[in-house]
Each structure stands twice: as C-alpha cells, then as structure tokens.
Design a protein around this motif. Structure first.
Motif, PDB file in Angstrom:
ATOM      1  N   LEU A   1     -84.322   9.994 -12.451  1.00 27.66           N
ATOM      2  CA  LEU A   1     -84.470  11.282 -11.778  1.00 27.66           C
ATOM      3  C   LEU A   1     -85.891  11.816 -11.870  1.00 27.66           C
ATOM      4  O   LEU A   1     -86.373  12.480 -10.956  1.00 27.66           O
ATOM      5  N   SER A   2     -86.591  11.509 -12.951  1.00 32.35           N
ATOM      6  CA  SER A   2     -88.005  11.896 -13.041  1.00 32.35           C
ATOM      7  C   SER A   2     -88.809  11.179 -11.966  1.00 32.35           C
ATOM      8  O   SER A   2     -89.677  11.770 -11.307  1.00 32.35           O
ATOM      9  N   GLY A   3     -88.501   9.888 -11.772  1.00 32.53           N
ATOM     10  CA  GLY A   3     -89.166   9.146 -10.710  1.00 32.53           C
ATOM     11  C   GLY A   3     -88.819   9.688  -9.342  1.00 32.53           C
ATOM     12  O   GLY A   3     -89.677   9.756  -8.450  1.00 32.53           O
ATOM     13  N   GLU A   4     -87.579  10.097  -9.164  1.00 37.14           N
ATOM     14  CA  GLU A   4     -87.150  10.643  -7.879  1.00 37.14           C
ATOM     15  C   GLU A   4     -87.825  11.982  -7.591  1.00 37.14           C
ATOM     16  O   GLU A   4     -88.175  12.284  -6.444  1.00 37.14           O
ATOM     17  N   ARG A   5     -88.029  12.779  -8.626  1.00 34.14           N
ATOM     18  CA  ARG A   5     -88.778  14.032  -8.433  1.00 34.14           C
ATOM     19  C   ARG A   5     -90.198  13.730  -7.968  1.00 34.14           C
ATOM     20  O   ARG A   5     -90.724  14.396  -7.055  1.00 34.14           O
ATOM     21  N   GLY A   6     -90.828  12.718  -8.575  1.00 36.18           N
ATOM     22  CA  GLY A   6     -92.171  12.336  -8.148  1.00 36.18           C
ATOM     23  C   GLY A   6     -92.196  11.860  -6.705  1.00 36.18           C
ATOM     24  O   GLY A   6     -93.142  12.155  -5.958  1.00 36.18           O
ATOM     25  N   ARG A   7     -91.178  11.135  -6.313  1.00 40.66           N
ATOM     26  CA  ARG A   7     -91.091  10.694  -4.915  1.00 40.66           C
ATOM     27  C   ARG A   7     -90.952  11.897  -3.984  1.00 40.66           C
ATOM     28  O   ARG A   7     -91.564  11.952  -2.914  1.00 40.66           O
ATOM     29  N   THR A   8     -90.153  12.880  -4.400  1.00 36.74           N
ATOM     30  CA  THR A   8     -89.922  14.069  -3.578  1.00 36.74           C
ATOM     31  C   THR A   8     -91.207  14.862  -3.386  1.00 36.74           C
ATOM     32  O   THR A   8     -91.565  15.233  -2.258  1.00 36.74           O
TER      33      THR A   8
ATOM     34  N   PHE B   1     -78.345  17.818   6.030  1.00 34.70           N
ATOM     35  CA  PHE B   1     -77.274  17.622   5.053  1.00 34.70           C
ATOM     36  C   PHE B   1     -77.782  16.765   3.900  1.00 34.70           C
ATOM     37  O   PHE B   1     -78.412  15.722   4.116  1.00 34.70           O
ATOM     38  N   GLY B   2     -77.480  17.191   2.668  1.00 33.92           N
ATOM     39  CA  GLY B   2     -77.908  16.453   1.495  1.00 33.92           C
ATOM     40  C   GLY B   2     -77.061  15.216   1.255  1.00 33.92           C
ATOM     41  O   GLY B   2     -75.880  15.166   1.600  1.00 33.92           O
ATOM     42  N   ALA B   3     -77.670  14.200   0.634  1.00 35.99           N
ATOM     43  CA  ALA B   3     -76.981  12.951   0.309  1.00 35.99           C
ATOM     44  C   ALA B   3     -76.443  13.007  -1.113  1.00 35.99           C
ATOM     45  O   ALA B   3     -76.999  13.680  -1.979  1.00 35.99           O
ATOM     46  N   SER B   4     -75.360  12.254  -1.361  1.00 39.16           N
ATOM     47  CA  SER B   4     -74.771  12.237  -2.702  1.00 39.16           C
ATOM     48  C   SER B   4     -75.598  11.413  -3.679  1.00 39.16           C
ATOM     49  O   SER B   4     -75.658  11.732  -4.865  1.00 39.16           O
ATOM     50  N   ASN B   5     -76.258  10.348  -3.202  1.00 39.85           N
ATOM     51  CA  ASN B   5     -76.850   9.378  -4.126  1.00 39.85           C
ATOM     52  C   ASN B   5     -78.296   9.658  -4.496  1.00 39.85           C
ATOM     53  O   ASN B   5     -78.848   8.984  -5.356  1.00 39.85           O
ATOM     54  N   PHE B   6     -78.934  10.636  -3.864  1.00 40.38           N
ATOM     55  CA  PHE B   6     -80.303  11.020  -4.220  1.00 40.38           C
ATOM     56  C   PHE B   6     -80.347  12.544  -4.351  1.00 40.38           C
ATOM     57  O   PHE B   6     -80.613  13.243  -3.371  1.00 40.38           O
ATOM     58  N   PRO B   7     -80.095  13.084  -5.542  1.00 42.92           N
ATOM     59  CA  PRO B   7     -80.045  14.539  -5.707  1.00 42.92           C
ATOM     60  C   PRO B   7     -81.358  15.249  -5.407  1.00 42.92           C
ATOM     61  O   PRO B   7     -81.369  16.468  -5.232  1.00 42.92           O
TER      62      PRO B   7
ATOM     63  N   ALA C   1     -84.602  13.220  -3.731  1.00 40.63           N
ATOM     64  CA  ALA C   1     -85.419  12.622  -2.677  1.00 40.63           C
ATOM     65  C   ALA C   1     -84.760  12.639  -1.301  1.00 40.63           C
ATOM     66  O   ALA C   1     -85.448  12.611  -0.279  1.00 40.63           O
ATOM     67  N   PHE C   2     -83.424  12.647  -1.222  1.00 38.59           N
ATOM     68  CA  PHE C   2     -82.722  12.783   0.049  1.00 38.59           C
ATOM     69  C   PHE C   2     -81.865  14.039   0.014  1.00 38.59           C
ATOM     70  O   PHE C   2     -80.753  14.069   0.531  1.00 38.59           O
ATOM     71  N   SER C   3     -82.418  15.070  -0.594  1.00 40.44           N
ATOM     72  CA  SER C   3     -81.660  16.303  -0.747  1.00 40.44           C
ATOM     73  C   SER C   3     -82.489  17.483  -0.251  1.00 40.44           C
ATOM     74  O   SER C   3     -83.181  17.376   0.758  1.00 40.44           O
ATOM     75  N   VAL C   4     -82.454  18.587  -0.978  1.00 37.52           N
ATOM     76  CA  VAL C   4     -82.944  19.869  -0.469  1.00 37.52           C
ATOM     77  C   VAL C   4     -84.393  19.812   0.019  1.00 37.52           C
ATOM     78  O   VAL C   4     -84.718  20.316   1.093  1.00 37.52           O
ATOM     79  N   ALA C   5     -85.267  19.194  -0.770  1.00 33.67           N
ATOM     80  CA  ALA C   5     -86.675  19.079  -0.373  1.00 33.67           C
ATOM     81  C   ALA C   5     -87.022  17.641  -0.038  1.00 33.67           C
ATOM     82  O   ALA C   5     -88.171  17.224  -0.151  1.00 33.67           O
ATOM     83  N   GLY C   6     -86.026  16.863   0.386  1.00 30.28           N
ATOM     84  CA  GLY C   6     -86.228  15.449   0.667  1.00 30.28           C
ATOM     85  C   GLY C   6     -86.901  15.192   1.996  1.00 30.28           C
ATOM     86  O   GLY C   6     -87.465  16.096   2.632  1.00 30.28           O
ATOM     87  N   GLY C   7     -86.821  13.943   2.430  1.00 35.39           N
ATOM     88  CA  GLY C   7     -87.574  13.513   3.601  1.00 35.39           C
ATOM     89  C   GLY C   7     -87.214  14.235   4.882  1.00 35.39           C
ATOM     90  O   GLY C   7     -88.099  14.549   5.697  1.00 35.39           O
ATOM     91  N   ASP C   8     -85.918  14.518   5.104  1.00 37.99           N
ATOM     92  CA  ASP C   8     -85.535  15.223   6.330  1.00 37.99           C
ATOM     93  C   ASP C   8     -86.116  16.633   6.355  1.00 37.99           C
ATOM     94  O   ASP C   8     -86.651  17.090   7.368  1.00 37.99           O
ATOM     95  N   THR C   9     -86.004  17.341   5.234  1.00 37.98           N
ATOM     96  CA  THR C   9     -86.547  18.695   5.156  1.00 37.98           C
ATOM     97  C   THR C   9     -88.067  18.679   5.282  1.00 37.98           C
ATOM     98  O   THR C   9     -88.646  19.473   6.039  1.00 37.98           O
ATOM     99  N   ALA C  10     -88.719  17.782   4.557  1.00 37.44           N
ATOM    100  CA  ALA C  10     -90.185  17.724   4.581  1.00 37.44           C
ATOM    101  C   ALA C  10     -90.703  17.438   5.981  1.00 37.44           C
ATOM    102  O   ALA C  10     -91.651  18.085   6.461  1.00 37.44           O
ATOM    103  N   SER C  11     -90.090  16.465   6.668  1.00 34.99           N
ATOM    104  CA  SER C  11     -90.580  16.106   7.998  1.00 34.99           C
ATOM    105  C   SER C  11     -90.279  17.188   9.021  1.00 34.99           C
ATOM    106  O   SER C  11     -91.089  17.441   9.927  1.00 34.99           O
ATOM    107  N   ALA C  12     -89.118  17.844   8.896  1.00 34.87           N
ATOM    108  CA  ALA C  12     -88.797  18.917   9.831  1.00 34.87           C
ATOM    109  C   ALA C  12     -89.729  20.112   9.650  1.00 34.87           C
ATOM    110  O   ALA C  12     -90.254  20.663  10.626  1.00 34.87           O
TER     111      ALA C  12
END
Length: 533
Positions: A103-110, A159-165, A167-178
C-alpha cells in the motif's frame, strides 16, 4: 469545509463534508473477518443530484482555468495525500488486508500519476492544437480561419475498484486524468474501503480549497447501487470511468446507453491475460520461466486485473520440467487474505467449478491449509489439454485469485485454434526464441496483438508501469470501448475530451492554445507542420 463530522466517515459534496441521508453500513476487516466500528452513511438520491449539479456549475469555470492552475491543483492533491501520513496506510491495511509495503508503493504510484498529469498540463501540447490560417485570396473559394483543439466533455462519474484502494480509487488514474482534462469528478467510493476513500476525499477537498478551485470540482460519495446508477443517468454527466467486474461494467454501460443522450463508459472489466510458451523458451530456461509464472500468479493473492490466468504450453521434451517447477513453487506458496469475503467465496467456487470438469486436473495447490475465518485464498494451478479446453468454454472465464490454468498443446495449429477462441484481453505474453518466431507458420505476435492491448515478450504482466507509453486496455470484454483508449498513462486524458473547432474567431476570444502568438509555447500543427511559432 465543514468539520462537524469525522473525516474518516464523511461524504464530500464539493468542499462540504456531510453525513449521508441513506442507509448505514460498516467497513469490514478481511484479515480478521470482522466489521470495523466506524459507521458510514450512503448519500440519498437528492444528495447525489446535488453533487452532480455542483459539478455542472463548477465545469463552467474549471474548464477555462489556465492549465498551470489545474496542474497546481493536481500537485497539491498529491501533497495532501502524502500529508495524511501513516493514518492512510493503516486504514487501507485494515480495510483491504493488503500489506503495508504494497500500500505504501500504491500511494507512491497514486501521487506519481497525479504529478505526471500536472507535468503534462504544464507542457501543454496534449491538446493537439491544429491550425489552418485563413486564405482569403484562395480560388475558387477562400478558406476561413480554422483552429481545432481538444476540449473537456463535462462532469465525469468515476467508480472505485476493489483491488486498488489508492491507485484505482479516489485519486487514481480515472480521477487524475479527468481532472487534468478539465472535467469535474463525482466519485463513487467502493464499499470495501470506505474509510480509505473518505480520507483521500478529504485530501482532494483540501487541495481544491487551497488552490481556489470552483466548489463542486470534486465530490466523494458513498452510495448504494440504485443511487450509483442514478449518477450515470443524470443528464449533466458526460462520461463514466469504471474498474471492476464484467457484470458491473455492463450494467453501467446499459444505463449510459439507455439515456436520452448516450454517453461513453470507459469500463475495465474481465481478462485472463494469456501466456504463450513455445518450446525454445522452455528449452533455454524452463525453471526460471516456471518460477516467474508461479510468482506472478500468487502476487497480491492473484487479485490483479493482469493476473496470468491461462498459460498455453506447446509440448516438448522439457514440458515435465516446466510443470514440476511451477508445481513446486505453488505447493510452497501460503494462502493469504483476500480483499473481501465475497471475492474469496467467488474464487473458491470458480476453482472448484474448473477442477471437477472432466479432463482437468490439479497440478498443484498450496500445502498450507487456508483459514476460512480469515477469507484466505489458497493458490492452485490446474492443467488440461487443448481438446478439453476447446470444448469447455467456461475454462477461459476469469478467475479472480491466485490460480492459473495450463493448457498443453501438441501442435502449433492446436495452439493457434485455442488462441482464436479467446475474448479480448488487457495483456498477452509470448515466451519464444527469435528463431522460433521467424520459422513458425503462425504470426504469434499479430495473433496476440489482435486479442490484447499490451503484448509482452518475456516477463509477466502483473506490473503496470505508470508511464506515457503504457496501454492498459484491450478489446471487449477487457474494456467496453474495444481498447481504443487507455486507463493508465498520459493517453488516459483523451477519454474525457473531444475535438472542437473555432472558425473565424477574433484572436482575443480564442483559448490560449490557439492564439496566434502561441502564449503557452506549445507544439501545434500549423498547415501540416509541427511548430511552436
């Protein structure tokens, strides 16, 4: 922003933290198989409408901001997420069962992808400015001044994904790109990690306030399925981003297509990410390839959309060496906590369904029993032959968890027939020698390209690099748009824009990207030539 409520359990309608007016629910800790104490509330239908209407109002001003202002907003979101510190990671560990390091790595990705889009905005050429200056003396007809660029669509529901709390969630790629494109976002949080979602929503709301964004540029909602579909149906919403199951993605697509004004749904759904292993690769490195496969299958308890769920092995003298090496690694792999009880139960049912099909056998499974009380997924590798695979269509269905099916083929023609039956995929992988590829009667690369959005030569697909050249998409059902876009990489911004032409406008009324002096200093296509002039 209102501070009357614990931000861990808040909905955010624009900058305001609010209690939902719908049903109550609790988060769940999969590692201990128990609900957590914090109580969340879903928003009502009226609150969902309020969030969309705020987004529509915000769009008028947000789309006109200087790109550097939107870039500052994205950078500030990243900083605010980092400022949440250990509390964010600790909550995500509780709600997902994923380890702290992951999850620390996923935060860095986000935060990294937020800053990547900020950099894209500051450079600016992504708007694809195209200019044909007026030719008033052209015969037989003059040409008007034509200036085209990409412009944002409008409010987007994500919509948020279950498997990436993260990087594919609230501030993830869909939100960032939009947000980068100029589109406000109404985010529907995933119920598997509501506290994690609310904390990140708090960070985005704080960043919006600090950078002076229009109220409503972002909202975070906990919502039931009925209200979630209502968001998609709202006439002010212009696009949808989704990562999840095929059933969920298709349900949202139907809502979007049944509207008076249909809108695009960019849904990433199911994939089995086939791996093709030709004899030369097995001859050269059977054990290393096998061990890499086992590691990829069990990584993150198999809960990646790029998990290699099917392996096609062309039979050779080294086949048994490969299979035994895979089996050894799987037997030594321990069960681990899955994201939630539902995912764990579906995994167990799917593996059981496949293992009892005549002609399918269990090559190996973890020798450590799983503990049902901890929603643990037990790694397992199944194997069968090409004829069994070809007459059992369900064997090519996605099984979300730490498993894979190895199909042994006797001839290249048999292997090619198997590949032709596959649906669209996010990825495909090819293990082969260059000599094999040049001597084969089949163009394996082209066959896999027709099925997937990304083809790997060696390696395994479970790592999705956040980079400009990444494609994370594929033909249906990997994605609903047939793989014509990507949800990872800077190209993701193109999902939420459309081309628009200004004809014969006074220069002062044009967007900065199209003005004659090129005040943004971006690359533009002027009469077919790229220039900054």
């Amino acid at each position: 922003m209102s501070t009357f409520q614990n931000p861990l359990t808040a909905n955010f309608i624009g900058s305001e933290a609010v209690a939902g007016e719908g049903d109550f629910f609790n988060a769940f800790a999969p590692s201990i198989h128990e609900p957590l104490a914090d109580e969340f509330t879903n928003v009502s239908s009226e609150q969902a409408n309020e969030a969309v209407e705020k987004a529509a109002t915000a769009f008028a001003g947000y789309k006109k901001l200087h790109p550097n202002q939107r870039a500052d907003f994205l950078d500030t979101i990243a900083t605010e997420i980092e400022a949440l510190g250990d509390a964010l990671i600790e909550r995500a560990v509780l709600e997902s069962g994923l380890p702290t390091g992951r999850l620390s790595g996923e935060r860095g990705r986000t935060t990294g992808q937020l800053r990547m889009f900020a950099k894209l905005l500051r450079e600016g050429s992504w708007v694809d400015a195209r200019i044909n200056p007026a030719l008033p003396d052209r015969q037989p007809l003059p040409r008007p001044d034509l200036r085209q660029m990409l412009v944002p669509l409008g409010p987007v529901v994500v919509f948020g994904a279950s498997n990436f709390p993260l990087a594919f969630s609230v501030a993830g790629g869909d939100t960032a790109s939009a947000l980068a494109s100029g589109c406000p976002v109404v985010f529907k949080a995933h119920p598997s990690h509501p506290g994690t979602s609310s904390l990140v929503g708090q960070a985005i709301a704080a960043a919006a306030t600090k950078t002076g964004m229009p109220d409503g540029v972002f909202s975070l909602l906990h919502a039931d399925n009925e209200v979630a579909q209502q968001l998609v149906a709202h006439p002010a919403v212009k696009a949808v981003g989704f990562t999840g199951s095929r059933a969920g993605g298709l349900a949202l697509q139907k809502v979007a297509q049944d509207r008076a004004e249909p809108i695009p749904v960019y849904a990433e759904m199911s994939a089995v990410n086939p791996v093709v292993v030709l004899p030369g690769a097995v001859q050269e490195n059977a054990v290393n390839v096998a061990e890499g496969l086992a590691a990829s299958v069990t990584l993150g308890v198999g809960q990646f959309c790029t998990n290699p769920g099917l392996v096609f092995l062309l039979d050779s003298p080294q086949t048994d060496v490969f299979l035994e090496a895979v089996a050894d690694k799987i037997r030594a792999s321990a069960p681990a906590t899955m994201l939630n009880a539902g995912i764990c139960q579906n995994y167990q049912k799917s593996v059981q369904h496949n293992r009892v099909i005549p002609g399918v056998r269990v090559l190996a499974e973890s020798e450590t029993p799983s503990e049902e009380s901890r929603t643990e997924g037990r790694p397992a590798i199944l194997t069968t032959t090409a004829p069994i695979f070809l007459c059992s269509p369900t064997l090519s269905d996605e099984v979300f968890g730490p498993t894979s099916l190895i199909i042994t083929c006797q001839t290249e023609a048999e292997l090619a027939e198997c590949l032709e039956t596959l649906e669209g995929q996010l990825t495909a992988t090819l293990y082969a020698t260059t000599d094999e590829l040049s001597q084969s009667a089949f163009d394996w690369v082209s066959m896999l390209q027709a099925k997937a959005g990304r083809v790997l030569f060696g390696g395994f697909p479970t790592g999705v690099e956040v980079a400009e050249a990444m494609t994370h998409a594929g033909p249906f059902p990997a994605t609903t748009d047939g793989g014509r876009s990507t949800s990872v990489g800077t190209g993701a911004i193109l999902r939420f824009v459309r081309p628009f032409t200004f004809q014969s406008f006074p220069d002062a009324l044009l967007p900065l990207a199209l003005q004659k002096a090129n005040p943004l200093g971006i690359w533009r296509n002027v009469d077919g030539e790229l220039t900054k002039a």
